[in-house]
Design an enzyme around this catalytic site. Structure first.
Site, PDB file in Angstrom:
ATOM      1  N   SER A  37      42.260  49.184  54.358  1.00  0.00           N
ATOM      2  CA  SER A  37      42.642  50.407  53.636  1.00  0.00           C
ATOM      3  C   SER A  37      43.819  50.079  52.728  1.00  0.00           C
ATOM      4  O   SER A  37      44.644  49.225  53.055  1.00  0.00           O
ATOM      5  CB  SER A  37      43.098  51.491  54.608  1.00  0.00           C
ATOM      6  OG  SER A  37      42.119  51.688  55.574  1.00  0.00           O
ATOM      7  N   ASP A 158      48.741  47.984  38.416  1.00  0.00           N
ATOM      8  CA  ASP A 158      49.062  47.725  39.815  1.00  0.00           C
ATOM      9  C   ASP A 158      48.780  46.254  40.148  1.00  0.00           C
ATOM     10  O   ASP A 158      48.178  45.939  41.178  1.00  0.00           O
ATOM     11  CB  ASP A 158      48.224  48.664  40.708  1.00  0.00           C
ATOM     12  CG  ASP A 158      48.750  48.728  42.135  1.00  0.00           C
ATOM     13  OD1 ASP A 158      49.938  48.368  42.352  1.00  0.00           O
ATOM     14  OD2 ASP A 158      47.978  49.119  43.027  1.00  0.00           O
TER      15      ASP A 158
HETATM   16  P1  ADP Z   1      45.407  47.861  48.072  1.00  0.00           P
HETATM   17  O1  ADP Z   1      45.759  49.279  47.830  1.00  0.00           O
HETATM   18  O2  ADP Z   1      46.391  47.162  48.905  1.00  0.00           O
HETATM   19  O3  ADP Z   1      45.089  47.160  46.807  1.00  0.00           O
HETATM   20  P2  ADP Z   1      42.630  48.028  48.529  1.00  0.00           P
HETATM   21  O4  ADP Z   1      42.207  49.405  48.864  1.00  0.00           O
HETATM   22  O5  ADP Z   1      42.408  47.576  47.147  1.00  0.00           O
HETATM   23  O6  ADP Z   1      44.112  47.854  48.962  1.00  0.00           O
HETATM   24  O7  ADP Z   1      41.917  47.010  49.519  1.00  0.00           O
HETATM   25  C1  ADP Z   1      41.903  47.180  50.917  1.00  0.00           C
HETATM   26  C2  ADP Z   1      41.408  45.917  51.580  1.00  0.00           C
HETATM   27  O8  ADP Z   1      40.132  45.587  51.140  1.00  0.00           O
HETATM   28  C3  ADP Z   1      42.305  44.739  51.314  1.00  0.00           C
HETATM   29  O9  ADP Z   1      42.464  44.012  52.512  1.00  0.00           O
HETATM   30  C4  ADP Z   1      41.527  43.894  50.353  1.00  0.00           C
HETATM   31  O10 ADP Z   1      41.755  42.518  50.564  1.00  0.00           O
HETATM   32  C5  ADP Z   1      40.086  44.274  50.645  1.00  0.00           C
HETATM   33  N1  ADP Z   1      39.294  44.272  49.411  1.00  0.00           N
HETATM   34  C6  ADP Z   1      39.427  45.135  48.397  1.00  0.00           C
HETATM   35  N2  ADP Z   1      38.567  44.829  47.401  1.00  0.00           N
HETATM   36  C7  ADP Z   1      37.876  43.749  47.824  1.00  0.00           C
HETATM   37  C8  ADP Z   1      36.840  42.933  47.246  1.00  0.00           C
HETATM   38  N3  ADP Z   1      36.358  43.205  46.034  1.00  0.00           N
HETATM   39  N4  ADP Z   1      36.360  41.885  47.951  1.00  0.00           N
HETATM   40  C9  ADP Z   1      36.867  41.605  49.166  1.00  0.00           C
HETATM   41  N5  ADP Z   1      37.837  42.314  49.766  1.00  0.00           N
HETATM   42  C10 ADP Z   1      38.331  43.384  49.112  1.00  0.00           C
END
Ligand code: ADP
Ligand code: MG
Length: 518
Positions: A37, A158
């Site tokens: 998340s 961001d």
């Molecule tokens: P943040 O707000 O910290 O950017 P995200 O909501 O973007 O968090 O991501 C939450 C989790 O999902 C994180 O651990 C991230 O590494 C994983 N994640 C997000 N997008 C991807 C993706 N395209 N491929 C693999 N893991 C992802």
């Protein structure tokens, strides 16, 4: 909230796949596991039932629509459609977006190598650092991605190591343009809920966010990759903010190239207008030199991959051919294999011509016998007359000049011979064989040459190709689709070519600098 929200409530996020309800989301996505998340919502690994084989795994980001009014939701959808049209190897591909119940969902490319923040923590814990060449390669990838988006007037807003993902050891920037999509007009308020480590002075002091603010964040990421620590640290939010707004500009430790540190420092200029753009950084001589090394390295990788693929394909073709002609002796097989397709085609044509000649010769011999018999009868009827005629070879001599004037030559019935030869020729093919030997030779030459490469290939397929099912199973998929890494590297080579203003790979491979180790 979506049905799969239940799963998100489970602790630690690593829930067994079977625990998820196998509901189809948007009629094509099946939840696999929760990845985590973040500031905007929950992220899941999903399997796309409508995707091509090998490309099923994708990421679903579920964001609560919450305060977004209907207009803002429509706007977010429109912007999402725009983002889905973007395509760059250093940007996480944005596939689709849709609203499901009270959630806004984004489908993105899955990066199996997790995010850069995880990678840094992992290295830090192991007491390791990234090699300088690796850092420069990643920094260049990020610059290319940022430049691509800035050219299209899209800001990230961001940029942080948590939003940079690893896929086959290539870096990809995630969530580009997504912040704007989700923050609507209240960007500053939302930004302040996140980490301040990568935020520029102007963003923190509410003086507006622009492309140069992304450049500041990129410099913070470069610093972090080199030092395994944040560029601006503090015990609390405010102390970090103060360092960013008023503190000294950090530089890279001595071990790193001075040029790289100088670039980072320029990117961290407190005044946005004095920071270089991504495009300008890519043109700095030190970076340009690194770009050329990288270009050579990627070109070598793609050439090696292509060679490997060629070898694999050749082995599969030979295998299919061997299966098809297994009844031939090994000697015949090796002789046939040595021939080019054109030679094999000629061989078959010569065999067909030989067969045609053999049939004609047999027919002529039969008719010769028949006529001989008839002549014997005539002779016996006209015993005073001595006559020898070679009906086949001396037709020309059978003219009135060569015969005694007073004695008319008894007519031979040649019609049956001519008509049966004609029939035979018609049987054997539509073309008439010219009587003149020279013209006939040309006729044969033409007959062979008029066979196009296409028709040869067609025949080759009939003789040598494996059955359809076999081809389907054995034909390797093009490298670009089978291996995502190959296509990404090829795409990166394209980007590097553009930046270097170089149109051909060959041209670059001739640059002496290519031999330098990167
Ligand atoms: P943040 O707000 O910290 O950017 P995200 O909501 O973007 O968090 O991501 C939450 C989790 O999902 C994180 O651990 C991230 O590494 C994983 N994640 C997000 N997008 C991807 C993706 N395209 N491929 C693999 N893991 C992802
Ligand atoms: Mg993120």
């Amino acid at each position: 909230m979506l049905k799969f929200q239940e799963a998100a409530k489970c602790p630690n996020g690593s829930i067994a796949i079977s625990a998820y309800p196998k509901t189809l989301i948007a009629r094509r996505y099946v939840l696999q596991e929760k990845l985590g998340s973040g500031s905007f919502g929950t992220v899941y690994l999903v399997s796309d039932k409508k995707a091509k084989q090998g490309e099923e795994l994708k990421v679903l980001k579920e964001i609560s629509i919450g305060d977004l009014n209907p207009n803002e939701t429509v706007q977010a959808n429109l912007e999402a459609q725009l983002l889905s049209k973007l395509d760059h190897p250093a940007i996480v591909k944005f596939h689709a977006s849709f609203v499901e119940q009270d959630s806004f969902c984004i489908i993105m490319e899955y990066c199996e190598g997790r995010d850069l923040d995880c990678k840094i923590q992992e290295y830090k814990e192991a007491g390791k650092t990234f090699p300088e060449s690796q850092i420069i390669e990643w920094f260049i990838q990020l610059l290319l991605g940022v430049d691509y988006m800035h050219e299209r007037m899209i800001l990230h807003r961001d940029l942080k190591s948590k939003n940079i993902f690893l896929k086959n050891n290539l870096l990809k920037i995630g969530d580009f343009g997504v912040s704007r999509l989700l923050m609507g007009s209240c960007d500053v308020a939302t930004t302040l809920t996140g980490t301040p480590h990568y935020m520029s002075p102007e963003a923190l002091t509410h003086q507006g966010y622009n492309t140069k603010s992304d450049i500041w964040s990129l410099a913070c990421i470069l610093y972090e990759m080199c030092c395994m620590n944040h560029a601006f640290t503090g015990s609390n939010f405010l102390s970090i903010v103060l360092k960013i707004v008023e503190g000294d500009t950090p530089s890279l430790p001595k071990g790193y190239p001075r040029e790289l540190s100088a670039i980072m420092e320029r990117m961290l200029n407190k005044s946005p207008s004095l920071r270089p753009s991504a495009k300008e950084i890519l043109k700095i001589p030190y970076i340009d030199e690194q770009l050329q090394h990288l270009m050579c390295r990627y070109s070598e990788i793609t050439l090696e991959d292509r060679n490997l693929n060629c070898q694999k394909e050749a082995a599969q073709i030979i295998n299919a051919m061997q299966k098809k002609i297994h009844l031939q002796t090994l000697r015949e097989l090796s002789q046939v294999q040595k021939m080019t397709p054109r030679e094999r085609m000629r061989l078959r044509k010569l065999q067909a011509a030989d067969e045609k000649t053999r049939k004609l010769k047999k027919l002529a011999e039969e008719k010769y016998e028949e006529n001989n018999k008839r002549m014997q009868e005539l002779r016996s009827r006209n015993s005073e007359q001595q006559l020898t005629v070679d009906v086949l070879h001396e037709f020309d001599d059978l003219t009135s000049e060569n015969l005694p004037e007073s004695q008319p030559f008894p007519s031979l019935d040649l019609d049956p011979l001519e008509s049966s030869i004609e029939d035979t020729i018609t049987d054997l093919g539509d073309h008439e064989i010219p009587e003149d030997p020279l013209v006939a030779e040309e006729y044969y030459a033409d007959a062979f040459d008029s066979c196009s490469e296409d028709s040869e290939e067609e025949q080759e397929e009939i003789v040598f190709s494996a059955p359809r099912e076999e081809i389907k199973n054995e034909r390797p998929r093009p490298a670009s689709r089978t291996f995502q890494q190959d296509s990404d590297i090829e795409a990166l080579v394209g980007c590097l070519e553009n930046v270097l203003g170089c149109t051909s790979l060959g041209k670059l491979l001739q640059i002496p600098k290519c031999s330098a180790t990167f």
